[in-house]
Design an enzyme around this catalytic site. Sequence first.
Site, PDB file in Angstrom:
ATOM      1  N   CYS A  86       0.837  -1.195   0.000  1.00  0.00           N
ATOM      2  CA  CYS A  86       0.000   0.000   0.000  1.00  0.00           C
ATOM      3  C   CYS A  86       0.879   1.255   0.000  1.00  0.00           C
ATOM      4  CB  CYS A  86      -0.975  -0.043   1.171  1.00  0.00           C
ATOM      5  SG  CYS A  86      -2.407   1.055   0.988  1.00  0.00           S
ATOM      6  N   HIS A 194      -3.322  -5.873   1.052  1.00  0.00           N
ATOM      7  CA  HIS A 194      -2.610  -6.098   2.314  1.00  0.00           C
ATOM      8  C   HIS A 194      -2.551  -7.581   2.691  1.00  0.00           C
ATOM      9  CE1 HIS A 194      -2.363  -1.885   3.887  1.00  0.00           C
ATOM     10  NE2 HIS A 194      -3.369  -1.706   3.042  1.00  0.00           N
ATOM     11  N   GLU A 196      -0.590  -8.898   4.805  1.00  0.00           N
ATOM     12  CA  GLU A 196      -0.333  -9.000   6.246  1.00  0.00           C
ATOM     13  C   GLU A 196      -1.626  -8.963   7.047  1.00  0.00           C
ATOM     14  OE1 GLU A 196      -0.679  -4.580   5.733  1.00  0.00           O
ATOM     15  OE2 GLU A 196      -0.075  -6.316   4.528  1.00  0.00           O
TER      16      GLU A 196
END
Length: 227
Positions: A86, A194, A196
Amino acid sequence: MKFAVIVFPGSNCDVDMYHAIKDELGEEVEYLWHDSTNLDEFDGILLPGGFSYGDYLRSGAIAGFANVMDAVKKAAAEGKPVFGVCNGFQILTEAGLLPGTLRRNEKLKFMCKQVELVVENNESMFTTGYEKGQVITVPIAHGEGNYYCDQETYEALKNNNQIIFRYQNNPNGSLDDIAGIVNEKGNVLGMMPHPERAVDALLGSADGLQLFRSIVRNWRENHVVTS
């Protein structure tokens, strides 16, 4: 394997990245402030999402000149994995480590939702845990995720197999549905979604975990680590 999570003023996904590495992978990880100048002790470099320096001027533009970026460039030149998510992707383009730029979303609105990605290249150090063409679910949270580059750069990305992920249903207007790319050398990855935040089924998806596992597996194979 030891990771550094680079923290800029305004980073807000650094804890998510730290959690993915420490709690899900069980690998070493440390936070590194943006004024750090040496990353030699780390095997992998992670640039998290957020709003570095408040996204003033342009997303990632100021962070691209932070002291730590010289060390990030050195790590990339040495072949270490460098991964920006991002705002981290935006920083990598601003710093010249990845081609192209991220513009405002096509509909000019911030978007936060789960999206489906198609794995276009499963031979990179970041994606060997996936199958080519596999569709994975990963969240997005961005207002400037519309990837763009000129025609010459786009042709180079295609010819060099540098397009790693594409959106199955493009949410932001990105050129050719591009969601993530690597540099020509293949050790610097930037993506807007994302992974994660997709490392445990409780979060809605665990599909992002294979990306981090792929990094560790590649590092161990290249460093003859068997445990």
